[in-house]
Design an enzyme around this catalytic site. Structure first.
Site, PDB file in Angstrom:
ATOM      1  N   GLN A  10       0.605  -1.133   0.051  1.00 51.73           N
ATOM      2  CA  GLN A  10       0.041  -0.011  -0.045  1.00 51.73           C
ATOM      3  C   GLN A  10       1.024   1.163  -0.048  1.00 51.73           C
ATOM      4  O   GLN A  10       0.732   2.111  -0.897  1.00 51.73           O
ATOM      5  CB  GLN A  10      -0.823  -0.043   1.348  1.00 51.73           C
ATOM      6  CG  GLN A  10      -1.790   1.221   1.370  1.00 51.73           C
ATOM      7  CD  GLN A  10      -2.374   1.661   2.574  1.00 51.73           C
ATOM      8  OE1 GLN A  10      -1.933   0.927   3.721  1.00 51.73           O
ATOM      9  NE2 GLN A  10      -3.307   2.408   2.755  1.00 51.73           N
ATOM     10  N   ASP A  32       9.942  -6.735  -4.608  1.00 52.80           N
ATOM     11  CA  ASP A  32       8.620  -7.290  -3.548  1.00 52.80           C
ATOM     12  C   ASP A  32       8.759  -8.824  -3.722  1.00 52.80           C
ATOM     13  O   ASP A  32       9.370  -9.225  -4.707  1.00 52.80           O
ATOM     14  CB  ASP A  32       7.451  -6.719  -3.875  1.00 52.80           C
ATOM     15  CG  ASP A  32       6.486  -6.671  -2.798  1.00 52.80           C
ATOM     16  OD1 ASP A  32       5.984  -5.588  -2.471  1.00 52.80           O
ATOM     17  OD2 ASP A  32       6.236  -7.859  -2.363  1.00 52.80           O
ATOM     18  N   TYR A 140       1.786  -7.266  15.840  1.00 55.12           N
ATOM     19  CA  TYR A 140       2.301  -6.187  15.046  1.00 55.12           C
ATOM     20  C   TYR A 140       2.846  -5.230  15.840  1.00 55.12           C
ATOM     21  O   TYR A 140       4.049  -4.677  15.512  1.00 55.12           O
ATOM     22  CB  TYR A 140       1.115  -5.677  14.210  1.00 55.12           C
ATOM     23  CG  TYR A 140       1.371  -4.516  13.265  1.00 55.12           C
ATOM     24  CD1 TYR A 140       1.003  -3.199  13.620  1.00 55.12           C
ATOM     25  CD2 TYR A 140       2.244  -4.726  12.076  1.00 55.12           C
ATOM     26  CE1 TYR A 140       1.176  -2.287  12.700  1.00 55.12           C
ATOM     27  CE2 TYR A 140       2.533  -3.706  11.235  1.00 55.12           C
ATOM     28  CZ  TYR A 140       1.959  -2.420  11.796  1.00 55.12           C
ATOM     29  OH  TYR A 140       2.047  -1.426  10.802  1.00 55.12           O
ATOM     30  N   LYS A 144       6.718  -3.858  15.904  1.00 53.17           N
ATOM     31  CA  LYS A 144       7.048  -2.192  15.823  1.00 53.17           C
ATOM     32  C   LYS A 144       7.830  -1.824  16.896  1.00 53.17           C
ATOM     33  O   LYS A 144       9.101  -1.234  16.731  1.00 53.17           O
ATOM     34  CB  LYS A 144       5.794  -1.602  15.261  1.00 53.17           C
ATOM     35  CG  LYS A 144       5.242  -1.937  13.954  1.00 53.17           C
ATOM     36  CD  LYS A 144       6.141  -1.902  12.859  1.00 53.17           C
ATOM     37  CE  LYS A 144       5.801  -2.257  11.574  1.00 53.17           C
ATOM     38  NZ  LYS A 144       6.941  -2.152  10.406  1.00 53.17           N
TER      39      LYS A 144
HETATM   40  C1  VAH Z   1      -2.661  -1.331  10.422  1.00 52.80           C
HETATM   41  N1  VAH Z   1      -2.740   0.248   8.598  1.00 52.80           N
HETATM   42  O1  VAH Z   1      -4.070  -1.242  10.565  1.00 52.80           O
HETATM   43  C2  VAH Z   1      -1.808  -0.224   9.631  1.00 52.80           C
HETATM   44  C3  VAH Z   1      -1.427   0.658  10.738  1.00 52.80           C
HETATM   45  C4  VAH Z   1      -1.875   2.314  12.331  1.00 52.80           C
HETATM   46  C5  VAH Z   1      -2.328   1.422  11.533  1.00 52.80           C
HETATM   47  O2  VAH Z   1      -0.309   0.204  11.313  1.00 52.80           O
HETATM   48  O3  VAH Z   1      -2.210  -2.356  10.801  1.00 52.80           O
END
Ligand code: VAH
Length: 312
Positions: A10, A32, A140, A144
């Site tokens: 994206q 990619d 996630y 991060k």
């Molecule tokens: C998600 N678009 O939804 C990403 C992003 C803050 C949202 O990290 O996981």
């Protein structure tokens, strides 16, 4: 030369197009794990590349004499909850590959995206500070937050010039998003044009920090072009543009499509969204490298509906 890893994603797609326009096609190598669309593939050099394969990444870096890497490959929040270990491996091993190439002086500069997902339920929800309590509860978000710690370590220990932004939810019309919790704010425009109604997987009051893609691309390249001495944050910069909830974006759409209807059927992504802040304090980014956003919710709605109308 510049290498974009995750160029078909994206952000990667728009970042590649922007950088090719700015520096020339031959200066920007897109890569990619999967091919992009026809036009995208023809527009400049493209490599099929697995970001987790150190030797393959090193080979592309050497063959194309890469100096700057934008590492945009990652598994996003919703998908990562379905495949925790795969998400951890992709998000972390790809980062270590690039940090180690920079440690060994094989590349000079790195951009690595973080996210508001690094914040958790115990983080102050309004005007979330640059430095604050961060107890992310998603795979996630954990990846991060850990990545930010490693970026700061590699900068301090090895002098690696790595720069990072905690992206809010990003909205764009050029590519479909993949697996994000904030993706409702993209899907809603497609559904508004097609069906004049949208069933939203978050509830009406879920306010989240959001940004139109053009602002995010300008911030990313702006940070990469800033003077090294001006970069005071080597974990990741807070960045903000606007905050809104599904009801507010629906109201914005109704100024163009008066009979647009939204209904709410929250799913597992509601808990993810509830763990994230509602607004972000990005004073540090505005001070250190002159960041400022341009696009408001109503301007974004105008752009999204106009461009999606043409392409549908
Ligand atoms: C998600 N678009 O939804 C990403 C992003 C803050 C949202 O990290 O996981």
């Amino acid at each position: 030369r510049i290498l974009i890893i995750g160029a078909s994603g994206q952000i990667g797609t728009e970042l590649t197009t922007f950088l090719r326009k700015k520096y020339g096609n031959h200066k920007v190598i897109a890569s990619d794990i999967k091919e992009g669309d026809e036009a995208f593939m023809k527009a400049g050099p493209f490599e099929i590349l697995d970001a987790m394969d150190y030797d393959a990444v090193q080979d592309v870096v050497i063959r194309h004499e890469i100096t700057d890497v934008y590492l945009m490959a990652a598994m996003l929040s919703a998908t990562a909850e379905k495949f925790p270990m795969k998400a951890w491996e992709l998000n972390m091993n790809s980062l270590f590959n690039i940090l180690n190439l920079a440690r060994d002086k094989k590349i000079e500069k790195i951009f690595w995206p973080s996210s508001i997902a690094v914040f958790g339920l115990t983080t102050p929800k309004s005007d979330t500070p640059q430095r604050t309590v961060m107890e992310p509860s998603t795979v996630y978000g954990i990846s991060k937050q850990t990545g930010e710690r490693w970026c700061e370590y590699y900068h301090k220990r090895y002098g690696v010039d790595v720069r990072s932004i905690r992206y809010p939810g990003l909205i764009s019309y050029k590519t479909l998003p993949g697996g994000g919790t904030t993706d409702y704010a993209i899907d809603i425009y497609y559904k508004a044009l097609k069906h004049k109604k949208y069933i939203c997987f978050l509830n009406a009051e879920t306010t989240l920090p959001m940004m139109f893609m053009d602002d995010a691309i300008n911030a990313t390249v702006g940070l990469m072009e800033a003077e090294d001495r001006d970069i005071k944050i080597r974990s990741s910069y807070n960045l903000a543009a606007m905050s809104f909830n599904p009801e507010e974006i629906a109201a914005s759409i109704r100024t163009h499509i008066p009979d647009f209807k939204i209904t709410y059927e929250p799913d597992f992504r509601q808990a993810i969204a509830d763990s994230w802040p509602q607004s972000i304090d990005d004073t540090q980014a505005r001070k250190d490298w002159g960041w400022e956003h341009k696009v408001s919710l109503d301007e974004m709605t105008q752009i999204m509906l106009e461009n999606l109308k043409e392409s549908n």
